[in-house]
Write an enzyme that holds these catalytic residues in place. Structure first.
Site, PDB file in Angstrom:
ATOM      1  N   ARG A  16       2.641  -6.705   8.938  1.00  0.00           N
ATOM      2  CA  ARG A  16       1.939  -5.541   9.496  1.00  0.00           C
ATOM      3  C   ARG A  16       2.528  -5.112  10.827  1.00  0.00           C
ATOM      4  NH1 ARG A  16      -3.774  -7.754   7.316  1.00  0.00           N
ATOM      5  NH2 ARG A  16      -4.018  -6.409   5.498  1.00  0.00           N
ATOM      6  N   GLU A  29      -9.937 -10.817  -7.241  1.00  0.00           N
ATOM      7  CA  GLU A  29      -8.996  -9.688  -7.158  1.00  0.00           C
ATOM      8  C   GLU A  29      -7.955  -9.747  -8.275  1.00  0.00           C
ATOM      9  OE1 GLU A  29      -7.526  -9.676  -3.116  1.00  0.00           O
ATOM     10  OE2 GLU A  29      -9.495  -9.149  -2.315  1.00  0.00           O
ATOM     11  N   HIS A  53      -2.021  -5.570   1.632  1.00  0.00           N
ATOM     12  CA  HIS A  53      -3.310  -6.251   1.486  1.00  0.00           C
ATOM     13  C   HIS A  53      -3.036  -7.646   0.942  1.00  0.00           C
ATOM     14  CE1 HIS A  53      -7.399  -7.238   0.215  1.00  0.00           C
ATOM     15  NE2 HIS A  53      -6.821  -7.730  -0.871  1.00  0.00           N
ATOM     16  N   ARG A  80      -1.582 -14.666   4.085  1.00  0.00           N
ATOM     17  CA  ARG A  80      -2.409 -14.070   5.159  1.00  0.00           C
ATOM     18  C   ARG A  80      -1.673 -14.164   6.498  1.00  0.00           C
ATOM     19  NH1 ARG A  80      -6.908 -11.082   4.394  1.00  0.00           N
ATOM     20  NH2 ARG A  80      -7.930 -11.940   6.234  1.00  0.00           N
ATOM     21  N   PHE A 125     -15.828   3.312   6.825  1.00  0.00           N
ATOM     22  CA  PHE A 125     -14.470   3.682   6.426  1.00  0.00           C
ATOM     23  C   PHE A 125     -14.231   3.557   4.921  1.00  0.00           C
ATOM     24  CE2 PHE A 125     -14.426  -0.803   7.748  1.00  0.00           C
ATOM     25  CZ  PHE A 125     -13.851  -1.420   6.649  1.00  0.00           C
ATOM     26  N   LYS A 166       0.817  -1.217   0.000  1.00  0.00           N
ATOM     27  CA  LYS A 166       0.000   0.000   0.000  1.00  0.00           C
ATOM     28  C   LYS A 166       0.861   1.282   0.000  1.00  0.00           C
ATOM     29  CE  LYS A 166      -3.941  -2.171   2.338  1.00  0.00           C
ATOM     30  NZ  LYS A 166      -5.061  -1.923   3.265  1.00  0.00           N
ATOM     31  N   ASN A 208      -2.078   0.196   6.671  1.00  0.00           N
ATOM     32  CA  ASN A 208      -1.587  -1.070   7.234  1.00  0.00           C
ATOM     33  C   ASN A 208      -0.650  -1.837   6.293  1.00  0.00           C
ATOM     34  OD1 ASN A 208      -3.615  -1.891   5.514  1.00  0.00           O
ATOM     35  ND2 ASN A 208      -4.563  -3.326   6.944  1.00  0.00           N
ATOM     36  N   TYR A 259     -12.699  -3.067  -3.542  1.00  0.00           N
ATOM     37  CA  TYR A 259     -13.160  -3.086  -2.148  1.00  0.00           C
ATOM     38  C   TYR A 259     -14.688  -3.038  -2.041  1.00  0.00           C
ATOM     39  CZ  TYR A 259      -8.431  -2.573  -0.193  1.00  0.00           C
ATOM     40  OH  TYR A 259      -7.130  -2.790   0.203  1.00  0.00           O
ATOM     41  N   THR A 314      -5.222  -7.448  10.523  1.00  0.00           N
ATOM     42  CA  THR A 314      -5.499  -6.199   9.792  1.00  0.00           C
ATOM     43  C   THR A 314      -5.038  -4.985  10.591  1.00  0.00           C
ATOM     44  OG1 THR A 314      -7.431  -7.289   8.867  1.00  0.00           O
ATOM     45  CG2 THR A 314      -7.337  -4.899   8.632  1.00  0.00           C
TER      46      THR A 314
END
Ligand code: CMP
Length: 135
Positions: free
Chosen positions: A102, A126, A115, A85, A57, A9, A112, A49, A91
């Protein structure tokens, strides 16, 4: 072999964490099959998303994800979805296990760092959404 969608990100790109994150990804038996640094468009972010559309949010999330460069990647490996993951951690970085991406690199819940797809089904969806950026 499984594939999953990874986004490094804007916060992590800005903080020069891309190489560090990718080195950890490769150390964990995930191959970086495709990788592209792009500014994600509003259209792609909103579609990507979509499941969060009704969340309070959502606009903050879309604004942040389109604010600057991200690195969008397809990762491949055995159990790639679950492995990545686990490698990312929770998250919310305050809840992320020590040593996870993270915990190491995220600034906050919205900034964060990374993704990753949460299921095989999400990964396919995705990857389909992002496939046009790799053309
Ligand atoms: P990500 O894995 O990209 O999936 C959805 C994102 O929404 C998530 O990471 C967080 O960055 C963000 N997010 C989830 N909950 C909140 C929240 N309460 N406030 C702001 N952002 C959130």
């Amino acid at each position: 072999m499984e594939q999953t969608l990874c986004i490094i990100k804007p916060d992590a790109v800005k903080n020069s964490f891309v190489n560090k994150i990718n080195s950890i990804i490769e150390d964990n038996k995930l191959i970086i099959l495709k990788s592209k640094k792009i500014k994600i468009s509003k259209e792609i972010a909103e579609n990507f998303y979509f499941e969060h559309k009704e969340k309070p949010f959502f606009s903050e999330l879309v604004d942040f994800m389109t604010s600057d460069y991200s690195v969008v990647q397809i990762l491949q490996g055995e159990n790639a979805v679950a492995n990545y993951r686990k490698l990312m951690g929770a998250t919310n970085p305050d809840e992320a296990t020590e040593g996870t991406l993270r915990e190491k690199f995220a600034e906050s819940l919205s900034k964060n760092a990374v993704h990753g797809s949460d299921s095989l089904e999400s990964a396919q969806r995705e990857i389909d959404i992002m496939s046009k950026i790799f053309d």
